[in-house]
Design an enzyme around this catalytic site. Structure first.
Site, PDB file in Angstrom:
ATOM      1  CE  LYS A 191       1.024   3.955   4.937  1.00  0.00           C
ATOM      2  NZ  LYS A 191       1.606   2.747   4.357  1.00  0.00           N
TER       3      LYS A 191
ATOM      4  CE  LYS B 161      -4.775  -1.472   1.237  1.00  0.00           C
ATOM      5  NZ  LYS B 161      -5.509  -2.402   2.073  1.00  0.00           N
TER       6      LYS B 161
ATOM      7  CB  THR C 172      -0.908   0.006   1.247  1.00  0.00           C
ATOM      8  OG1 THR C 172      -1.759  -1.129   1.180  1.00  0.00           O
ATOM      9  CG2 THR C 172      -1.760   1.261   1.285  1.00  0.00           C
TER      10      THR C 172
END
Lengths: 295, 295, 295, 295
Positions: free
Chosen positions: B242, B173, B97
């Site tokens: 994040k 994602k 990711t």
């Protein structure tokens, strides 16, 4: 099966529910403010009343399925209202989406008359009502809930019990509408981010609704949001705003801050300001497109 | 089945994925910064490399499964990096990711070397990785995607193709993680409203996750939020922050305002400020309890 | 008064500041990327340099007034940059609005060379710069601040000292821009509520800016917002978004949630998405009108 | 100067206002629900009434200064209320902070009786009332405003006229409270960002309130927020929440989304949930400290 029930409120939701009760063998006495809407039910065997009080038998069950707090008060209170004629042992099965505060007031008024007030708001659109696939949140005193159980089985595919405080079923109902609106906003933001990156919105819809979010809420509303096609109108932005504001009112009462709900209130209000009051509530996602400068 | 693949990154996710590849008959060459984590894979038949470049064969496939942009750059670029040794026809299957910006940069760098960069980030926790039940978003040039298809079939239960721009798989994602966090916030607000009205959180959870929201996202995270039990830690608040910030960065690039994402960024940041960086991200819902004055 | 100072960056702000220094008797050596902008300063007595390094004397003072982090790095670092030629005892008086992170990095790099880095970002538009009415936030080591005091007195009407960490002056500066944008949003929301009630926006402006909010921020920006007249452009929405994002970045670093700043970031981003990047930042209030369905 | 005026509501604000009218030579007839609060006014020459109607002379002026909508209705309507006894030509000068909706209703009811309803809510704390330094927003029919002008001159330092719709003065008043709360939130976020960077909050306060924000709103509330010292209590969080919710209600009526107001509503609600209902509204900034993990 020859029990006689009163049924008040024959709108988009009430009508298919009443028909299902007739089909199941109940005797129905129906009232609707606009009498013309009772015609086919009468032809199907229901008896029509001219006033709310006319469809209520002493000690029996009366169902209401109405648009809002005001409509519920209008058919319940006063000389022509159902409450004055329900009598000890009577049960008011209130299936409308009203405010918890109104449910609280109603429960108290009914108990003062030795009647039971059972709140049983439903999840599902008119098609689900017709197909007896509603989900029902129920709350009220045990005896009352016991007596309406079979009726609710006839109307829906499942009941969830939220205790003795009628208002709690309404808290749950409006919370559900809040969660639906939040899901729509989240999809709208995500799909628009995708679109601006050159990704087809429908491709994102497919992934999410076949995997993590493979459930009716995302599948049904997500399709509209992905395709930017909000027809036909199921539930209007105006009614959605009403419900989100009921959530915020309830949150205020118990001092429970709800930032997502506040955002949705502004989002829907902006929709109304732009002339979308009568559009489907999934069109709240058009606000995100507006913000992003997409026509 | 005797194809040899490089595999870089043997953390919570990478390790079970690598094991599944070995089981499926692939020859694996593995690299991990902390070499001790390669031990059992070596025992299971993998060959260990001392540097990223050591696990790359000219013109072959190398998989990376790393924590973030920095780690991906570290194993890819430079003299010891994989890219300098991948050679024409080689494929970098990047399953981490990372930010769309990083994916864009990587795709460009690889194509300059006549290599393919295929982005294939996954949805699923370590248990899903072990059970080959990951969902995978794939993007990159057709030839590259064609060559990794069987590998991805080995690793997951389904692939969704998002075109030729590798970055788009990463947009999808991180959008998914955003939608998960949004669902958690919505449930947190709703369940807390219920709690303050005296409703059991778990009762609300039951209704919603058996009906409108009967899907993995709500069922798995909702249980934690309903029970206020956030153990064990699957994905930390720090990592969630994040990812939400990657969403906001991507949104900035394409000028797509995302108010829910902004709210979640603040919610998670507040969690960190209160010492919850290493707690499960579902504990973002504790912020709602804090706001509502509930211990 | 015969001290020689370097001055780098002759844009809308830098030019009037440099002229004021010349008028006060300083010898100036000037550099600007676009050399044509140095012409009139040269005619007024300044010496022109071809590279940043050319305007720096060993151990002397050099002032920079640039657009952003990148521009500051470009004139400071590298072989042609000012830092390599400033020498021990030299002072870099950095008056640009840059990120606290950049200021931190710069201070460290300068101190490694025994130079001082004094951050002194300013509040005020070009007219204020010309009239020597800037307000200045200063931070850095005491010796450095001591040596630039007279220069700053020449450039502005007042200095506020924020200690030894240069970055802190920048935190204050961007916080000020955040507070200005917040004031604009608040006025925009209030005036639009008034307008929708049939109240003249300018009447509300008059009351508030003559009473509770009788200060430059509300008086100057409020007038534009009340009149919906955002000309001429002073500070663009694009630059405002840059600064609000610097605030959010700084907030992330120290884990300090800032919901108003997040909202303003989305508001400005939406402005950019609608093609208003080069409009005055007070036009962020048009977003409120859009939301309210007002043309 | 021998005009006789009724005055209803002798709380923190009403009492000093009534005293100023006595000092200016008006004859006062006063009513307060809690009669004990009328004692010193009676000693100073006022006549006390036992019911609202007792202080109203036919065709004269009566002033009300009350806590909220309910209190205004209580003294105005019904048999003991002022309206039934005001008579043609009488003027109700309503100086309370009530909802625009209530003002609208009141104006209509008064005009049906050939009375005038003039809304004249004030800005200023009790000290300002005592010092005749209130700022007053006035709205209502011209004749009515004409007749109360001299009284308002006696009570405040300036009047701002908002036309014939009484409700508009109330829109302006609650908008002002919204703008004050927004300024507090903005300062709270900025000062906390500073604090987390090691900057003294009071230093930031000094810069901003001597420059861009050199006005009473920022100077008075900013000091409390900078020092985290919210004593003494001037205006409670509970009343502030009431007013912000009046703003949101008014915004709903005219379809004007107000995201800052929504945020402030949640911020204040959270304050109440944490037991701060009776604290000064500037303590809303403690919510920011909570979010940032600062004790």
């Amino acid at each position: 099966m020859s029990e006689t029930i009163g049924f008040i409120g024959l709108g988009n939701m009430g009508r298919p529910m009443a028909i299902n009760l007739l089909k199941a063998g109940y005797n129905l006495q129906v009232y609707n403010r606009d009498e013309s809407k009772t015609q086919d039910l009468v032809e199907a065997g229901a008896r029509r009343g001219a006033r709310p009080r006319d469809v209520v038998n002493h000690g029996s069950i009366v169902i209401t399925m109405l648009a809002n707090d005001e409509a519920l008060e209008a058919v319940t209170l006063g000389n022509d209202g159902l409450l004055a004629h329900l009598g000890p042992g009577g049960i008011h099965l209130s299936m409308s989406t009203v405010s918890p505060a109104m449910a609280r007031k109603m429960q108290q008024l009914h108990e003062q008359q030795d009647c039971a007030y059972v709140a049983a708001p439903v999840f599902g659109r008119p098609e689900a009502a017709a197909a007896r696939q509603l989900w029902i949140a129920v709350a009220g005193k045990p005896e009352g809930k016991q007596r309406v159980r079979r009726i609710l089985d006839t109307l829906g595919q499942g009941q969830f019990d939220f205790g003795e405080e009628a208002a709690n079923a309404n808290v749950v109902k409006i919370s559900g509408n809040f969660m639906l609106a939040a899901a729509m906003e989240a999809m709208g933001e995500a799909f628009t981010l995708g679109e601006k990156n050159g990704i087809e919105r429908s491709k994102m819809y497919e992934l999410f609704t076949q995997t993590l979010f493979a459930c009716p809420a995302y599948q049904s509303y997500g399709k509209r949001i992905a395709e930017k096609n909000f027809e036909p109108v199921g539930f209007t932005m105006q009614l959605a705003l009403k419900d989100v504001n009921l959530v915020l009112d309830a949150a205020k009462e118990v001092q429970s801050p709800m930032p997502f709900a506040s955002h949705l209130s502004n989002r829907l209000l902006s929709g109304l300001a732009r002339g979308r009051a009568d559009r489907d509530w999934s069109e709240l996602s058009r606000g995100i497109l507006d913000d992003a400068g997409i026509e």
